[in-house]
Write a protein that holds these residues in place. Structure first.
Motif, PDB file in Angstrom:
ATOM      1  N   PHE A  64       0.989  -1.131  -0.078  1.00 27.90           N
ATOM      2  CA  PHE A  64      -0.038   0.052  -0.063  1.00 27.90           C
ATOM      3  C   PHE A  64       0.699   1.088   0.096  1.00 27.90           C
ATOM      4  O   PHE A  64       1.811   1.217   0.828  1.00 27.90           O
ATOM      5  N   VAL A  65       0.521   2.212  -0.924  1.00 32.22           N
ATOM      6  CA  VAL A  65       1.040   3.549  -0.954  1.00 32.22           C
ATOM      7  C   VAL A  65      -0.176   4.489  -0.482  1.00 32.22           C
ATOM      8  O   VAL A  65      -1.046   4.958  -0.948  1.00 32.22           O
ATOM      9  N   ALA A  66      -0.249   4.500   0.995  1.00 34.35           N
ATOM     10  CA  ALA A  66      -1.314   5.273   1.789  1.00 34.35           C
ATOM     11  C   ALA A  66      -0.771   6.935   1.881  1.00 34.35           C
ATOM     12  O   ALA A  66       0.305   7.081   1.753  1.00 34.35           O
ATOM     13  N   GLU A  67      -1.795   7.477   2.165  1.00 33.25           N
ATOM     14  CA  GLU A  67      -1.640   8.871   2.578  1.00 33.25           C
ATOM     15  C   GLU A  67      -0.765   9.548   1.386  1.00 33.25           C
ATOM     16  O   GLU A  67      -0.026  10.685   1.572  1.00 33.25           O
ATOM     17  N   ASN A  68      -1.336   9.425   0.176  1.00 37.27           N
ATOM     18  CA  ASN A  68      -0.638  10.112  -1.092  1.00 37.27           C
ATOM     19  C   ASN A  68       0.668   9.535  -1.182  1.00 37.27           C
ATOM     20  O   ASN A  68       1.362  10.712  -1.464  1.00 37.27           O
TER      21      ASN A  68
END
Length: 273
Positions: A64-68
């Motif tokens: 996951f590439v979260a929070e942009n």
């Protein structure tokens, strides 16, 4: 050169307008991607808690590439984390709470331990906010939050927020970057951090090049990612302003399983063109 990584945004891209996707169809594709040596990652402005919530009972996703791009993980392994410095956060909140341009905006902070909003912010009782932010904590003053903060999010009742994002960048652009993220929202993240940065971290993690990556997105917080990789596709349903960058467009929209259609084409060798 073959594709070794597929990255997709979720809202307006991988999900339909009801936040659903064809689970059985995708899980078969996911197994085939694994068999062919293709990694799969979700790149979203949402926090990691939400991403785990929406996928863990349906599909065995790991990356996951979260929070942009501010919080990147592969399974249990943190790849990279970027934080808004407290010395910047306090004057930013001061401006947002006092400037008439931001009047009525709902301000949320997204941190390592959860998300935060003021107790008097009516949005904390919204079903939609609770969907996106399952671990919301109400506080008297956002300046008193002691958590490490990945992102500040602004929510507006109106859909067009470009003027508000531009003003934040004009005033605080040396330290943070504000980008419209869809549905009347603006994400404010550390300068230099975006989904393209997140992909770059995954490139280093797996020893990939941009030529080996395919990506899908529908909004401005996806733009750097789509321009960073060789095979970046704008969703057919994306806002018209996203179609000005000469990026290829998916044949089907998000309500027609547009990403899954592209995965089918990839897995039988019809893509990349």
């Amino acid at each position: 050169m073959s594709i070794r990584l597929v990255v997709t945004d979720i809202d307006g891209t991988f999900f339909d307008d009801q936040h659903h996707y064809d689970v059985d169809r995708f899980n078969e594709q996911y197994q085939e991607m694994h068999r062919q040596g293709i990694h799969f990652a979700v790149a979203s402005g949402n926090d990691l808690i939400h991403l785990h919530d929406v996928f863990e009972a349906k599909s065995p996703l790991q990356t996951f590439v979260a929070e942009n791009g501010a919080n990147i993980v592969d399974g249990q392994k943190p790849i990279a984390q970027s934080l808004i410095k407290p010395a910047i956060l306090e004057p930013l909140i001061d401006r947002l709470e006092s400037d008439p341009l931001f009047e009525g905006a709902h301000i949320h902070l997204s941190g390592k331990q959860g998300a935060y909003a003021r107790k008097d912010d009516p949005s904390i009782h919204s079903e939609l906010v609770r969907y996106y932010i399952p671990k919301m904590m109400a506080v008297d003053d956002l300046r008193d939050v002691s958590d490490d903060i990945y992102k500040l999010n602004l929510g507006f009742d109106q859909g067009e927020v470009m003027a508000e994002a531009k003003k934040i960048n004009r005033l605080f652009g040396q330290h943070v970057f504000a980008t419209p993220s869809g549905f009347g929202s603006i994400d404010v993240i550390p300068k230099g951090v975006n989904k393209a940065y997140g992909i770059d971290q995954l490139q280093q993690h797996w020893d990939l090049t941009p030529d080996e990556i395919m990506a899908f997105g529908d909004n401005f917080n996806d733009l750097e990612m789509l321009q960073h990789v060789k095979h970046g596709y704008v969703m057919k349903n994306a806002p018209q302003a996203m179609h000005q960058f000469d990026l290829p467009v998916t044949p089907l929209d998000n309500n027609e399983s547009g990403v899954l259609d592209m995965l089918d084409r990839l897995l039988v060798g019809q893509l990349p063109l």
